[in-house]
Every structure is written in structure tokens, then in C-alpha cells.
Design an enzyme around this catalytic site. Structure first.
Site, short mmCIF file in Angstrom:
data_model
loop_
_atom_site.label_atom_id
_atom_site.label_comp_id
_atom_site.label_asym_id
_atom_site.label_seq_id
_atom_site.Cartn_x
_atom_site.Cartn_y
_atom_site.Cartn_z
N CYS A 1 -11.94 14.17 29.60
CA CYS A 1 -13.20 14.26 30.35
C CYS A 1 -12.95 14.45 31.84
O CYS A 1 -13.77 15.04 32.55
CB CYS A 1 -14.07 13.04 30.10
N HIS B 1 -7.36 -14.52 29.22
CA HIS B 1 -6.48 -15.68 29.26
C HIS B 1 -5.01 -15.32 29.04
O HIS B 1 -4.12 -16.09 29.45
CB HIS B 1 -6.94 -16.72 28.22
N HIS C 1 -14.72 6.71 31.66
CA HIS C 1 -15.24 8.03 31.28
C HIS C 1 -15.77 8.76 32.50
O HIS C 1 -16.37 8.15 33.40
CB HIS C 1 -16.36 7.85 30.25
N CYS D 1 3.06 -4.78 29.56
CA CYS D 1 3.84 -5.51 30.56
C CYS D 1 2.94 -5.78 31.76
O CYS D 1 2.52 -4.84 32.44
CB CYS D 1 5.07 -4.70 30.99
N CYS E 1 -7.34 -18.06 20.62
CA CYS E 1 -6.80 -18.16 21.97
C CYS E 1 -6.52 -19.62 22.32
O CYS E 1 -7.28 -20.52 21.94
CB CYS E 1 -7.81 -17.56 22.96
N CYS F 1 4.60 -4.70 35.16
CA CYS F 1 4.53 -3.25 35.42
C CYS F 1 3.09 -2.75 35.40
O CYS F 1 2.81 -1.63 35.79
CB CYS F 1 5.34 -2.48 34.39
N CYS G 1 -9.47 -20.70 24.81
CA CYS G 1 -10.87 -20.58 24.42
C CYS G 1 -10.92 -20.40 22.90
O CYS G 1 -9.90 -20.43 22.23
CB CYS G 1 -11.58 -19.45 25.16
N CYS H 1 7.35 -16.78 25.02
CA CYS H 1 7.21 -18.17 24.57
C CYS H 1 6.26 -18.34 23.40
O CYS H 1 6.11 -19.45 22.89
CB CYS H 1 6.73 -19.04 25.73
#
EC number: 3.4.19.12
Length: 788
Positions: A321, A217, A741, A247, A183, A250, A186, A198
């Protein structure tokens, strides 16, 4: 003597045929749980069974004359053999069982399977060595074909994830400083998401119930850059269909067209990529299938499983469930048990496509006790449970969310299911849930107002979410609240801005609204509004609510008009004939939001005239309708809505133009609510159908008349107290109602004593006081029983 394949049984299975070989059409008998196995009709490919209570195979023979059946019987292999598959040499769970996409372990690894041919007419069984080569070829075809449930499951997965406008048109930028090992903010080297715009690499969010780490992040990068589409690196493989694409704008999983080309810009060759991590869907399903939801007590020992009538669990079908919990709670109601205990199967062609048949089948599955016995693939501690595959397919077939394999909101499903039952079965089944909710709206200027009674079957109340601190993991800690306070908040007086009063015509006006219960139902469904919007995303708050073992709602009776206040009677002309009278409060709310009046009226009319939120959602969904701003014609709309489901001549002609007869086209449209696509799909799946419409297969439901009669009965009831005792609680663990759940706690009579029983899919256990604490932070839907 060799048994030949009769001439009236086709050698080859039609391409469109559905093979029902998972369970009996009328019971949950399977090849695994029924001593005599499962009999598959060699003409219709539908399964029947012979059990201690009923011989469905013989009944089908007497009705159809079909006497030859393929019998499949499976017996569990000894525990020693199964342990070699379940655990590795170190006693750890076999890692290959964790792979959900590829089933490395088949039924044959767990069961010994016996295949025979059964002649019900002569009550005789033939081994495969006793039937002809052509007969064995047909048997091989049936055994190799996907079952109906498997085909439905594949179809449900295929319609899961679609492209969005942002994933279709991805603007990409150069990035010369790419590091795809960790990352960018981090040191996490797992759960990494690459920005498709990008190339920035960020870790994902922590997945609830998963050991996969994440600091969010990738989301932080979106919030800073507004680059919405990201791809999970660990999910990439040559099969681009199975990778995770998200996305953020969205707030949903999406597909990315031409993904290989877009990834190539950042030096990633999709064709050589190897998947190293589970996808979001796999993580969610894995969590659902293996979630224990505290199956151990305060002393650390496993909670004791219970068996018997009314103590049968449902298998989890992947993400089902939410269905399991709703069904368990509803089938525990006296109204459901009294309605279904003596109900007969309707005389319909295919019970898998009939809602009443599925309701009766589930009642038999839960209350016969045949399936609530020790012993399953997970060990003798739990039962195998029943698998409501046909019900899940049927109940969700025309719903954009419930027809998928994704996790759904249990309360949303409950409302949808109750409404569907009302429309297809009538109000009798849900009558004990119905009550009149009164709303008083009073003009602040002239003190004139109205009092309306609305027939409802649930109530959704707010909860206070006061944060008192955070725990060691940074999770918010909330102040504990009482459910009775939520009712006080719900029924308290609230101001309505922009109100239009018919009496004084004050503008801009204001009114005050108050609510209360006109009648008290025998069974009360209460949803607590745990879902809050945080950064425009739905987040669930784990506010602890004291367990309301008893609840007295007597103080929340219907509001009345006081001294100096004048109740305005609705004009007779407005109520004449089929005219539509909009809910005044909801209409005022919508108008104050800036919606044109025709849209407001249409939204209210098409959503039952109950509240502004539902009407608003309808308006947003129909913004592009050509006639959205045309004047609302209540007479025409009422006439249209109250007409039958009879398809128009144009619809029939359109379907018939594809080469089908008018009669067959009409039947297909009737069976599929006039949906042309679904009708055509049905036609290709039923090429040999005779087109005869079974007029008496389903009862004719006049819902408006039933509602009017029920309202009259309720209004005539003498005043009663609203004292209730808690009967069941649907609980949810997770950050959103569409993940995590669901389980349900139900108060059951066990060994002569009422105890709380936890239904965690097929795991059914008696709870101790320590486990009931899960109710506090996880309770989502309560069902109370009235104390008479």
C-alpha cells in the site's frame, strides 16, 4: 488434423526460465480482465495481449517471428457459485479465506478457465484436443510452473527475517515456576510471548488494527530483565521457520537458530506444536488487505465508487500500500501526465527489467480506463484494480528494504523512487518538483557567513506535539496544529554549537542558521515529521493538523545578509576543477559529534553533501571500511564517482572464472550495478543470453550537468509568490510507518466537478466531508500545486 510441437520449441521448460503469465509485458491485461485472454509466447514464455487499443501479440510476432502462443482466458463464475466460497451458511465471511499462508481457495474456484493455442500468423485458435501429446505436455508444464511474479514474491519472503547477535547466542536460565497458560502479569491467555532466556510468559503489545488483545507485559519483562529474545507461543508449529521471534534490543523480528533445542529447556516440544494464532507478518498483511479506512460516510452508507480514466486502483500485493499511494499521487501530477502520455516503450529485450517500460505501462494502466470498471471478487461495488508486480520487483531489486514483502515507510520510498528516476531517466520527469532551498549560516562572533542554495525536491517539516489529555483507552490526545506553523518552525533561526568560522577562527564557535525558499516549485512535496523516538523506538504521533486546502509560503523566502553582516565568498581554489566543498553547517555538526574529519568528508560526499543526518548514517554503515580514516582525496573521489558504471577488469575476471565468457560476465555486471552476487544470479537465470550489450537501450544520463543547468534556470527566474492549493495527501494509520496501512486522498475531476477521491488500493471512492477528517490525524505526505 493434429498440430505438432515445432522442432524449434523445446519440449521441456529450462529450469532457470521465468514464466510471465500474470499480465501482458506492455499492459495490465490479464486472463481475467481481457476478453481475449493472455497469449504466452511458447519460445520466450513472455505474455502479450490483444485488446481494443493495441495488439501486442502481433507486434511481438512481427519482431521475433514467434507465431505460436498459449492462450489463457478466465471468466468469473456466477455470483451464486462464488458466494458459496466467500460466505458460510450463516452469511459470515468464510474463515478459510483468512488463512494467508495456505491458499485453500484457488483461482479455479472463482473462474472458469479456457486453455487454447493461438497461431497469430494465421489468426487461428486450436483446442487442446487438436494439438499433439508432446504439445499438451509443454502446456501442462507452463500451467504448473510458478509465474514470474510468484517466484519473485517467494524470493522476497525468503530474505525477510535473519538472526541477530542476541538470537544466535541466547543465554538461558532455570525456571521451576513455569505457567504457559496465561500472562504472568495479567489474565490474558492469548498473544503470549515466552522469554527464551528465563521462560517468563508475558502478553504482547496490542497490534494496531487487530482484535488481538495485548498489554505489553512481555516488553515490560525485557525492560526489567534485559532478556531481549522472545517467542510467540501461538505461532509455534513444527515448521519453526514460520513462528514469531522478536528481539526487543534490536526492535525487530529475528530468526532463532536451533529453536527446538532452546524451547525444550522449558518443556516445549516444537515438533508437536500446533499453530493457533496468526504471525505478526500475517496480521499485518491481513490488516492491509482488509482495511476499509472509513469507506462509509457520515450517514453510515458506503461511499460511492467511481470509475474511469485516472480513477484506477492498484491491488495490494500483501504489503504494497505504501507503493500504491506514492504512485497514485505522483501520476496525478501534471508533470508526470505530460511526460508519459505520449511516451513510447523503449526497444529493450525484456520490459519487465526496464524502468521506463514499467513507467509507461503504469500510465496506460491508470489512464486508459480499461481496468477501472465495476466488478471484482469482492463484489460489483469495487473494481479489480491493476497489479504492479513487475514494477515492485524491479524498483526494489537492489534495496535492502524495498525488495522485501514487509511494510515500508511511504515517504522513504518516495525519496528513493524520485532519486532513482533522476539517475536513470534524468531530471525532466521530476523537474516540476525541484526548487532551490537557501541556507544562511552566520558566525555569532564576527558576523561573517555564507549563503548556499541546495537543489531539492521535497521539504520535511516538524510538528508540535503538545499532549492535552488521554482518551478512554489511554491513548494520547494532541492539540490541533496548523501546517503553516511547521514552516515557521522549519525556517526559524537556530544555533549551531561548535561552529568553525574561516574568518575569525573563534573556538569553540557558534553560528546561527536560517532557511527559506529561493524558488517555488510547480508541485511541492511536504512531509510532516510524525515519527518521534520514544524509548529509542520510532513511534508515530497522531497530532491533528488542520487541512491546509490553501497554503501561502510567500513569507518564507530565502534569507539575505543585513546591515553589518558580511557574506563570505568561497575561495576560488576550493571550487576549482573537481574539488569537493563540504556543506559547512553539516560538517560542523558532524565534527561537534566527535567524528574524525576524514569520515565526515566521506560521509557528506557519498550522500550528496545535503545534511548531517544522512552523512552520519553513512558513517555508521561504513565504520568497518579499511580506509575509513585515510585522508579524504576529493579529486580521486570525484573522478571515481563521475566515472561510468563500467566494471573493472578484476570484476569481469572474477565472474568469468566461474565458466562464463568475458563478454557475458561484463554484461551481467553492467546490468546489476557491478554486484557480483546479483550478476551471477542473472547469468544462471539467462543461460542462453548472447552477451550483446544494448548500448542504446537506456539514455546516457549526465546528472551533474543536468543539475547545473537546472540550477542556472531556476536562479534566473523572476521572483514569484508561493501560493499553493492542496492536490493530494498520503495518509497512514498505525503506530509506526513500517506497520499499519497507507492510502491517498486526491482531488480529481469527477463528472465535471473537483472532488476528493480516496484511493485505498483497488477501492476508489468519492469522499464526503466526514471522511476528510481522516486527513487531520493521518496525513503524512502532502503534495501541493502552485497557484499561478
Amino acid at each position: 488434423m493434429t498440430l505438432d510441437l515445432p522442432s524449434d520449441i523445446p519440449l521441456d521448460i529450462p529450469a532457470t526460465a521465468k514464466i510471465y503469465k500474470d499480465d501482458c509485458m506492455y499492459s495490465f491485461d490479464t486472463p481475467e480482465n481481457n476478453e481475449l485472454g493472455l497469449d504466452i509466447d511458447l519460445k520466450s514464455y513472455r505474455a502479450y495481449s490483444r485488446n481494443s487499443d493495441y495488439n501486442y501479440t502481433r507486434e511481438n510476432y512481427e519482431k521475433t517471428g514467434n507465431h505460436l502462443y498459449l492462450n489463457i482466458k478466465k471468466t468469473l463464475k456466477p455470483q451464486e457459485e462464488r458466494n458459496k466460497l466467500l460466505y458460510d451458511d450463516n452469511g459470515e465471511k468464510n474463515p478459510k479465506l483468512q488463512k494467508l499462508e495456505i491458499k485453500n481457495v484457488s483461482d479455479d474456484d472463482y473462474y472458469n478457465t479456457t486453455i487454447t493455442v493461438y497461431d497469430v500468423a494465421h489468426d487461428k485458435t486450436y483446442e487442446r484436443s487438436e494439438v499433439s501429446e508432446s504439445f499438451n505436455k509443454l502446456i501442462d508444464g507452463i500451467l504448473a510452473a510458478n509465474s514470474s511474479a510468484t517466484e519473485d514474491e517467494i524470493k522476497q519472503w525468503e530474505q525477510e527475517i535473519l538472526p541477530c547477535p542476541h538470537s544466535i547466542d541466547v543465554e538461558q536460565f532455570e525456571n521451576d515456576n513455569l505457567d504457559l497458560t496465561k500472562c504472568s502479569q495479567c489474565d490474558l491467555a492469548e498473544n503470549l510471548w515466552i522469554c527464551l532466556h528465563c521462560g517468563s510468559l508475558g502478553c504482547g503489545r496490542q497490534q494496531y488494527g487487530s482484535t488481538l488483545k495485548g498489554n505489553g507485559h512481555a516488553l515490560s519483562h525485557y525492560e526489567m530483565s534485559q532478556h531481549p529474545v522472545a517467542i510467540k507461543l501461538g505461532s509455534l508449529s513444527a515448521d519453526s521457520e514460520s513462528c514469531d521471534a522478536y528481539c526487543y534490543q534490536c526492535n525487530d523480528e529475528v530468526k532463532v537458530p536451533n529453536l527446538a533445542q532452546k524451547l525444550h529447556k522449558f518443556g516445549i516440544d516444537l515438533n508437536s506444536a500446533v499453530k493457533t494464532e496468526k504471525s505478526l507478518v500475517e496480521l499485518n498483511i491481513d490488516q492491509n488487505l482488509n482495511w476499509d479506512f472509513r469507506l462509509d460516510g457520515a450517514n453510515g452508507e458506503k461511499l460511492p465508487p467511481v470509475y474511469g480514466k485516472g480513477l484506477t486502483g492498484f491491488q495490494n500485493l500483501g504489503n504494497s500500500c505504501y507503493i500504491n499511494s506514492v504512485l497514485q499521487s505522483l501520476y496525478n501530477l501534471d508533470g508526470y501526465k505530460n511526460y508519459l502520455k505520449d511516451a513510447k516503450f523503449p526497444q529493450v529485450d525484456n520490459p519487465a527489467n526496464d524502468l521506463v517500460s514499467q513507467l509507461v505501462k503504469i500510465y496506460d494502466g491508470l489512464y486508459s480506463g480499461r481496468y477501472s470498471i465495476p466488478g471484482s471478487l469482492k463484489g460489483d461495488d469495487y473494481q479489480l484494480g491493476i497489479k504492479p508486480s513487475a514494477f515492485k520487483t524491479l524498483i526494489g531489486e537492489n534495496h535492502p528494504e524495498f525488495k522485501t514483502q514487509r511494510q515500508q515507510d511511504a515517504f522513504e520510498f518516495l525519496l528513493y523512487f524520485l532519486d532513482k528516476l533522476d539517475n536513470e531517466v534524468g531530471l525532466k520527469l521530476n523537474e516540476d518538483l525541484k526548487f532551490l532551498l537557501a541556507s544562511k549560516v552566520l558566525c555569532a562572533h564576527c558576523a561573517h557567513g555564507t549563503l548556499t542554495n541546495e537543489l531539492v525536491d521535497n521539504i520535511s517539516v516538524p510538528i508540535e506535539s503538545e499532549v492535552t489529555g488521554t482518551d478512554d483507552d489511554g491513548k494520547k490526545i494532541y492539540k490541533e496544529v496548523e501546517l503553516i506553523d511547521s514552516f515557521r518552525e522549519y525556517t526559524s533561526e537556530e544555533a549551531i554549537e561548535g561552529y568553525k568560522c574561516d574568518n575569525c577562527d573563534e573556538s569553540p564557535g557558534m553560528a546561527f542558521k536560517s532557511s527559506g525558499l529561493k524558488t517555488f516549485p510547480k508541485s511541492l512535496v511536504v512531509n510532516v515529521q510524525r515519527i518521534k523516538l520514544e524509548n529509542w523506538a520510532p513511534i508515530k504521533v497522531d497530532v491533528p493538523i488542520s487541512i491546509p486546502h490553501e497554503l501561502d509560503l510567500s513569507e518564507f523566502t530565502a534569507p539575505t545578509f543585513g546591515e553589518g553582516e558580511v557574506e563570505v565568498q568561497k575561495k576560488e581554489a576550493a571550487n576549482a576543477g573537481n574539488a569537493f566543498v563540504p556543506n559547512e553547517e553539516s560538517l560542523s555538526t558532524l565534527l561537534s559529534m566527535g567524528f574524525p574529519e576524514p569520515r565526515c568528508l566521506k560521509g557528506l560526499f557519498n550522500t550528496g553533501n545535503s545534511n548531517a543526518e544522512d552523512a552520519m548514517n553513512w558513517i555508521f554503515a561504513h565504520m568497518d571500511d579499511a580506509d575509513i580514516d585515510e585522508p579524504f582525496n576529493p579529486s580521486a573521489a570525484t573522478s571515481s564517482s563521475s566515472s561510468s558504471n563500467e566494471p573493472s577488469a578484476d570484476l569481469i575476471e572474477n565472474v568469468a572464472a566461474m565458466g562464463f565468457s568475458n563478454q557475458l560476465a561484463k554484461k551481467a555486471l553492467l546490468l546489476n550495478n557491478n554486484d557480483i552476487s546479483a550478476a551471477v544470479e542473472w547469468l544462471f537465470a539467462n543461460p542462453d543470453d548472447n552477451g550483446i550489450i544494448e548500448e542504446n537501450a537506456k539514455p546516457v544520463i549526465n546528472l551533474q550537468e543536468e543539475k547545473s543547468q537546472l540550477v542556472e534556470r531556476l536562479e534566473s527566474l523572476p521572483a514569484s509568490r508561493g501560493k499553493y492549493e492542496l492536490e493530494s495527501v498520503i495518509c497512514h494509520k498505525g503506530t509506526s510507518p513500517h506497520t499499519g496501512h497507507y492510502v491517498v486522498f486526491i482531488k480529481k475531476l469527477v463528472a465535471g466537478e473537483y472532488k476528493w477521491v480516496l484511493f485505498n488500493d483497488e477501492k476508489v471512492v468519492v469522499c464526503d466531508e466526514d471522511n476528510l477528517q481522516d486527513m487531520k490525524t493521518s496525513a503524512y505526505v502532502y503534495i501541493f500545486k502552485k497557484i499561478e
